[in-house]
Design a protein around this motif. Structure first.
Motif, PDB file in Angstrom:
ATOM      1  N   GLY A 108     -18.722  11.483  -5.684  1.00  0.00           N
ATOM      2  CA  GLY A 108     -18.363  10.554  -6.645  1.00  0.00           C
ATOM      3  C   GLY A 108     -19.509   9.355  -6.428  1.00  0.00           C
ATOM      4  N   LEU A 109     -19.528   8.500  -7.459  1.00  0.00           N
ATOM      5  CA  LEU A 109     -20.410   7.425  -7.495  1.00  0.00           C
ATOM      6  C   LEU A 109     -19.711   6.011  -7.604  1.00  0.00           C
ATOM      7  N   PRO A 110     -19.051   5.579  -6.400  1.00  0.00           N
ATOM      8  CA  PRO A 110     -18.312   4.329  -6.571  1.00  0.00           C
ATOM      9  C   PRO A 110     -19.263   3.261  -7.112  1.00  0.00           C
ATOM     10  N   LEU A 111     -18.912   2.087  -7.984  1.00  0.00           N
ATOM     11  CA  LEU A 111     -19.704   1.280  -8.587  1.00  0.00           C
ATOM     12  C   LEU A 111     -20.256   0.461  -7.486  1.00  0.00           C
ATOM     13  N   GLU A 112     -19.601   0.255  -6.373  1.00  0.00           N
ATOM     14  CA  GLU A 112     -20.179  -0.645  -5.276  1.00  0.00           C
ATOM     15  C   GLU A 112     -21.565  -0.012  -4.652  1.00  0.00           C
ATOM     16  N   ALA A 113     -21.625   1.210  -5.030  1.00  0.00           N
ATOM     17  CA  ALA A 113     -22.836   2.038  -4.296  1.00  0.00           C
ATOM     18  C   ALA A 113     -23.967   1.837  -5.286  1.00  0.00           C
ATOM     19  N   LEU A 114     -23.756   1.607  -6.402  1.00  0.00           N
ATOM     20  CA  LEU A 114     -24.671   1.754  -7.279  1.00  0.00           C
ATOM     21  C   LEU A 114     -25.737   0.163  -7.526  1.00  0.00           C
ATOM     22  N   PRO A 115     -27.012   0.347  -7.899  1.00  0.00           N
ATOM     23  CA  PRO A 115     -27.613  -1.116  -8.164  1.00  0.00           C
ATOM     24  C   PRO A 115     -26.790  -1.730  -9.291  1.00  0.00           C
ATOM     25  N   ARG A 116     -26.998  -3.098  -9.146  1.00  0.00           N
ATOM     26  CA  ARG A 116     -26.159  -3.760 -10.216  1.00  0.00           C
ATOM     27  C   ARG A 116     -26.323  -3.457 -11.707  1.00  0.00           C
ATOM     28  N   PRO A 117     -27.534  -3.414 -12.118  1.00  0.00           N
ATOM     29  CA  PRO A 117     -27.645  -2.888 -13.542  1.00  0.00           C
ATOM     30  C   PRO A 117     -26.861  -1.577 -13.940  1.00  0.00           C
ATOM     31  N   ILE A 118     -26.999  -0.625 -13.094  1.00  0.00           N
ATOM     32  CA  ILE A 118     -26.017   0.621 -13.132  1.00  0.00           C
ATOM     33  C   ILE A 118     -24.920   0.492 -13.186  1.00  0.00           C
ATOM     34  N   ALA A 119     -24.483  -0.332 -12.234  1.00  0.00           N
ATOM     35  CA  ALA A 119     -23.001  -0.533 -11.985  1.00  0.00           C
ATOM     36  C   ALA A 119     -22.466  -1.086 -12.994  1.00  0.00           C
ATOM     37  N   ALA A 120     -23.216  -2.240 -13.746  1.00  0.00           N
ATOM     38  CA  ALA A 120     -22.669  -3.033 -14.918  1.00  0.00           C
ATOM     39  C   ALA A 120     -22.360  -1.758 -16.040  1.00  0.00           C
ATOM     40  N   ALA A 121     -23.409  -1.224 -16.224  1.00  0.00           N
ATOM     41  CA  ALA A 121     -23.299  -0.191 -17.510  1.00  0.00           C
ATOM     42  C   ALA A 121     -22.219   0.704 -17.200  1.00  0.00           C
ATOM     43  N   GLY A 122     -21.854   1.237 -15.765  1.00  0.00           N
ATOM     44  CA  GLY A 122     -20.873   2.114 -15.463  1.00  0.00           C
ATOM     45  C   GLY A 122     -19.414   1.521 -15.871  1.00  0.00           C
ATOM     46  N   ARG A 123     -19.325   0.093 -15.519  1.00  0.00           N
ATOM     47  CA  ARG A 123     -18.110  -0.601 -15.664  1.00  0.00           C
ATOM     48  C   ARG A 123     -17.716  -0.737 -17.420  1.00  0.00           C
ATOM     49  N   TRP A 124     -18.887  -1.035 -17.795  1.00  0.00           N
ATOM     50  CA  TRP A 124     -18.662  -0.935 -19.384  1.00  0.00           C
ATOM     51  C   TRP A 124     -18.473   0.266 -19.906  1.00  0.00           C
ATOM     52  N   ALA A 125     -18.800   1.528 -19.600  1.00  0.00           N
ATOM     53  CA  ALA A 125     -18.767   2.810 -20.172  1.00  0.00           C
ATOM     54  C   ALA A 125     -17.311   3.545 -19.697  1.00  0.00           C
ATOM     55  N   LEU A 126     -16.735   3.009 -18.455  1.00  0.00           N
ATOM     56  CA  LEU A 126     -15.403   3.813 -17.923  1.00  0.00           C
ATOM     57  C   LEU A 126     -14.292   3.582 -18.966  1.00  0.00           C
ATOM     58  N   ASP A 127     -13.691   4.378 -19.168  1.00  0.00           N
ATOM     59  CA  ASP A 127     -12.631   4.438 -20.094  1.00  0.00           C
ATOM     60  C   ASP A 127     -11.304   5.291 -19.526  1.00  0.00           C
TER      61      ASP A 127
END
Length: 423
Positions: free
Chosen positions: A65-84
């Motif tokens: 898995g790819l926990p958001l805290e392990a991702l660079p900030r821009p990718i993590a931000a996009a991930g939070r927006w995309a999660l449903d």
């Protein structure tokens, strides 16, 4: 931005991500291995060495898995927006691909009962029958051995019909599955455009809505399919799957079981066109088809890479890795590691250790459907070239736009004369 900057400065990981699906990735994998066992890439650490990747995949110090805290900030931000949370995809919890520990063990135990050697072996006759029907149709629709698209007419159609049986759904859903699969495949790539992202989201919502209805029906009236067996297995030992878990499982079976095998069959056929001397070896000794499929998986991996994150501070190959650091694992690079495979850039269907590839991962997340994919690849390719021994390429093949899933969108062929086995 970081990926583009890294690519401009010569970072091989950045060049690989930005290079698209049409470049040959193996010179870049070679460069990654030469730089060291684990190096810093565009947005994560990266390795293409067989031994290092195997160690990480089997280690309790790393999780899927790819926990958001392990991702660079821009990718993590996009991930939070995309999660449903209402429509989890194949790379979101509770998918088996990305959960770990006790939850992963519980779900895997249930699913493994439906993918036992006996259950998979029982599908062998079904695979042969489906392949035979598809080859019959090719022969009817192209009298005289005319021109066809091998992906559309065969590589797509074979696994989707088998998946339909596994999921207990009518074959009439085939075209819908194909459309959903194509739209969802690019969603797991990095840097996908917004338009494609929206198409993937729409496909995911449609798929999950259908799966909710289908799984509810299976609970009421289970059939003789593998998914029904998972439902019954859970109810028999008080480990019943939640609706979300069952839907995630069904979606994963569809995505992994269908997409990977499409690429395996397409990649295998193209390799036979490119290496006629290997095709002659198989013509002389059809028993080698099983090993040939392993070599296809090694040489042209349907799944190019995966990733793990450190769940605690640890060390890999003498290199300190901090908690939450992400490591991209180049499975296709490991599959041509000269430390493991002699003459790794040579396609050889007689290779003694071809099965040492990592195309199905390793460790706790080793692919549950590996035996089924191998069987579909072996039967599908062997029957194809036995029915059409003069089959040849007839124009340039076109790569799929995806990078992580590596295969062909179109393979134009000239069928040639058909040969039927003696009754």
């Amino acid at each position: 931005m970081a990926i583009k900057k890294g690519a401009r400065s010569g970072d091989p990981h950045g060049r690989l991500v930005l290079g698209g699906s049409t470049i040959d990735p193996h010179p870049i994998y070679d460069e990654m291995r030469a730089r060291g066992p684990v190096t810093m890439g565009a947005f994560a650490m990266v390795t293409a060495r067989h031994g290092v990747i195997t160690e990480i995949l089997r280690s309790d110090d790393f999780g899927a898995g790819l926990p958001l805290e392990a991702l660079p900030r821009p990718i993590a931000a996009a991930g939070r927006w995309a999660l449903d949370g209402q429509n989890p995809g194949p790379v979101e919890p509770p998918s088996l691909l990305v959960i770990n520990g006790v939850d992963h063990m519980r779900l895997r135990k249930l699913v493994s009962r439906a993918f036992t050697a006996r259950a998979v072996d029982a599908l062998g006759t079904d695979i042969e029958n489906v392949a035979g029907d598809l080859l019959d149709r090719l022969e009817r629709e192209h009298p005289g051995g005319g021109r066809a698209d091998l992906v559309h007419s065969y590589a797509h159609a074979l696994p989707v019909q088998i998946i339909a049986k596994i999921l207990g759904v009518p074959v009439s859903m085939q075209d819908t599955f194909l459309r959903w699969g194509d739209d969802l495949a690019s969603s797991i790539d990095i840097g996908v455009g917004f338009r494609q992202f929206r198409r993937s989201e729409q496909a995911l919502r449609a798929l999950n809505a259908w799966l909710r209805q289908h799984c509810a029906e299976l609970r009421r009236n289970p059939g003789d399919d593998l998914l029904s067996r998972v439902v019954l297995a859970g109810e028999s030992d008080d480990s019943e799957l939640t609706d979300a878990e069952l839907i995630a499982l069904a979606g994963l079976v569809l995505a992994a079981g269908f997409e990977t095998t499409v690429n395996l069959i397409g990649n295998g056929a193209v390799l036979m066109f490119e290496h006629p001397e290997q095709r002659e070896i198989l013509r002389s000794d059809p028993a080698l088809w099983r090993n040939a499929v392993e070599e296809v998986l090694r040489y042209d991996s349907p799944v190019q890479n995966t990733a793990r994150h450190a769940v605690r501070d640890t060390t890999v190959a003498g290199i300190p890795i901090r908690e939450n650091v992400l490591i991209a694992l180049m499975l296709a690079g490991a599959n041509r590691d000269p430390e493991v495979f002699e003459n790794p850039h040579t396609f050889d269907v007689t290779r003694a250790n071809a099965k040492d590839h990592l195309s199905f991962s390793a460790g706790p997340h080793y692919c549950l459907g590996a035996a089924l994919a191998r069987m579909e690849g072996e039967i599908g390719l062997r029957m194809l070239f036995e029915r059409f021994p003069d089959l040849r390429a007839d124009g340039p093949a076109q790569r799929r736009p995806t990078r992580l899933l590596h295969g062909w969108a179109s393979v134009p062929v000239r069928l040639g004369s058909a040969v039927r086995a003696a009754a």
